[in-house]
Motif scaffolding. Sequence first.
Motif, PDB file in Angstrom:
ATOM      1  N   CYS A  63      36.057  35.335  45.677  1.00 25.14           N
ATOM      2  CA  CYS A  63      36.507  36.380  44.753  1.00 25.14           C
ATOM      3  C   CYS A  63      35.841  37.712  45.072  1.00 25.14           C
ATOM      4  O   CYS A  63      36.484  38.767  45.057  1.00 25.14           O
ATOM      5  CB  CYS A  63      36.196  35.981  43.308  1.00 25.14           C
ATOM      6  SG  CYS A  63      37.191  34.631  42.655  1.00 25.14           S
ATOM      7  N   ARG A  89      40.597  33.058  42.380  1.00 24.39           N
ATOM      8  CA  ARG A  89      40.376  32.809  40.953  1.00 24.39           C
ATOM      9  C   ARG A  89      40.936  31.451  40.551  1.00 24.39           C
ATOM     10  O   ARG A  89      40.350  30.747  39.724  1.00 24.39           O
ATOM     11  CB  ARG A  89      41.038  33.918  40.139  1.00 24.39           C
ATOM     12  CG  ARG A  89      40.302  35.231  40.173  1.00 24.39           C
ATOM     13  CD  ARG A  89      39.083  35.231  39.294  1.00 24.39           C
ATOM     14  NE  ARG A  89      39.467  35.165  37.886  1.00 24.39           N
ATOM     15  CZ  ARG A  89      38.659  34.803  36.903  1.00 24.39           C
ATOM     16  NH1 ARG A  89      37.425  34.449  37.165  1.00 24.39           N
ATOM     17  NH2 ARG A  89      39.075  34.794  35.649  1.00 24.39           N
ATOM     18  N   SER A 149      42.953  31.564  36.799  1.00 25.03           N
ATOM     19  CA  SER A 149      41.743  30.798  36.523  1.00 25.03           C
ATOM     20  C   SER A 149      41.960  29.796  35.393  1.00 25.03           C
ATOM     21  O   SER A 149      41.448  28.673  35.434  1.00 25.03           O
ATOM     22  CB  SER A 149      40.584  31.738  36.173  1.00 25.03           C
ATOM     23  OG  SER A 149      40.810  32.407  34.949  1.00 25.03           O
ATOM     24  N   THR A 203      45.092  37.281  37.325  1.00 24.31           N
ATOM     25  CA  THR A 203      43.820  36.701  37.755  1.00 24.31           C
ATOM     26  C   THR A 203      43.226  35.850  36.646  1.00 24.31           C
ATOM     27  O   THR A 203      42.579  34.830  36.909  1.00 24.31           O
ATOM     28  CB  THR A 203      42.821  37.790  38.165  1.00 24.31           C
ATOM     29  OG1 THR A 203      42.524  38.640  37.040  1.00 24.31           O
ATOM     30  CG2 THR A 203      43.380  38.647  39.292  1.00 24.31           C
ATOM     31  N   CYS A 239      33.998  31.992  33.625  1.00 23.66           N
ATOM     32  CA  CYS A 239      35.103  32.368  34.527  1.00 23.66           C
ATOM     33  C   CYS A 239      36.010  33.412  33.883  1.00 23.66           C
ATOM     34  O   CYS A 239      36.508  34.316  34.555  1.00 23.66           O
ATOM     35  CB  CYS A 239      35.936  31.133  34.880  1.00 23.66           C
ATOM     36  SG  CYS A 239      35.218  30.109  36.173  1.00 23.66           S
ATOM     37  N   GLN A 246      38.487  28.931  41.779  1.00 20.91           N
ATOM     38  CA  GLN A 246      37.287  29.023  40.949  1.00 20.91           C
ATOM     39  C   GLN A 246      37.491  28.291  39.625  1.00 20.91           C
ATOM     40  O   GLN A 246      36.622  27.541  39.175  1.00 20.91           O
ATOM     41  CB  GLN A 246      36.946  30.492  40.692  1.00 20.91           C
ATOM     42  CG  GLN A 246      35.619  30.699  39.974  1.00 20.91           C
ATOM     43  CD  GLN A 246      35.389  32.161  39.627  1.00 20.91           C
ATOM     44  OE1 GLN A 246      36.301  32.840  39.143  1.00 20.91           O
ATOM     45  NE2 GLN A 246      34.183  32.650  39.861  1.00 20.91           N
ATOM     46  N   SER A 300      33.657  31.547  44.097  1.00 25.97           N
ATOM     47  CA  SER A 300      33.102  32.776  43.533  1.00 25.97           C
ATOM     48  C   SER A 300      32.802  33.792  44.626  1.00 25.97           C
ATOM     49  O   SER A 300      33.053  34.995  44.470  1.00 25.97           O
ATOM     50  CB  SER A 300      31.826  32.463  42.735  1.00 25.97           C
ATOM     51  OG  SER A 300      32.100  31.605  41.653  1.00 25.97           O
TER      52      SER A 300
END
Length: 390
Positions: free
Chosen positions: A90, A103, A52, A48, A23, A106, A87
Amino acid sequence: MSIQQRTQYALILGMLAALGPLCTDFYLPALPDITAHLQVATSVTQLTLTASLVGLGLGQLVFGPLSDRMGRKVPLLASLVIFILASIGCAMATRMPDLIVARFIQGLAGAGGAVLSRAIARDCYAGPELTQFFALLMAINGVAPIAAPVLGGLQLALTGWQGLFITLALVGIAMLVVVFTQLAESYPPQRRQKQQGNMAASFIAVMRERRFMGLCLVQGFMLAGLFAYIGASSYVFQSHWQLTPQQYSYLFALNGVGLIVFSLGTVKLSGRWGEKPVLVGALVLSVIAAVILLLCGVVGAPLSVIVPVLFVAVSINSAVCTLAGAMAMQAQGQHSGTASAFLGTLMFIMGGVSAPLTGIGGTSFISMGVVLGGSYLLALLSYVLIARKA
């Protein structure tokens, strides 16, 4: 468990744990392209990465305690499905707020692989075997930082940054099939029935253990330093030293090799001298390397000097985290999923906070060195003042 089963579990759990690094690392060469394409500031694009990392931390608060009550496999499968969808989200994002949200989700989903790989390992192993297995997990996990930026840099030239997230979705699909067909449930119903109380009670139980908390802080601060390097290095080396995305990915891969070597070497050293002395030695070495790295930035040292010092400063991270993580989990049995969640949440939130700190006042080698060195020093103090006295 046979040797064949042990190897199979190590590979599967290592790949699950690698979802977190994938990631963060796979799209790093694309950060400048994303900044230009979405027409935002560098510090905004770094969000970003922060999103994550925070997702990777908070998601463990859900999947860890949930697995103590439902078993490991069902929450793991659910996390992989969400990872695949996020994903794709994104890749489809056309605005920075959309990308940041995707993100975060994710990372939230990727947390399932991170927390449950540790919990499953704790279900199957204890004592020195657990330390060895943690080192093996980190070695396998270290392949991700090596391969991800290199492959990401290669794919970036062919598909653009959106294609990188499609690839992550395909990885998630592959892992979903592997887990569904190959991974057995490691936490049987009879053990789950012993779980009493709610999630809050489980967290309170693990947080009361001073040694566990101290070791959690050690690992958290070390990874805060590592993520400061991850978040800033793409800009520092591609802007200041004019490295191409491919050249930067090679430099990143070199430090990934160091993470593997130091992790495997830690097992041998701790078997000879014991876990505590090796952990203390690694913590001291990490602070020394960080101070030298910062001094190199202050005096304007050339890249030929920076690279070997950076190699040690980054690689020593795996030695500390292998031992601190294994020693923290060794005392956890009934609440192993919750303990793993707390351990993972703390380290990813601290990593998420440290990454944008390097961009305050403009991302530079000095700002990266200050955050990295400060984090390593706090890790050493956490051991001396909290874990050692427990």
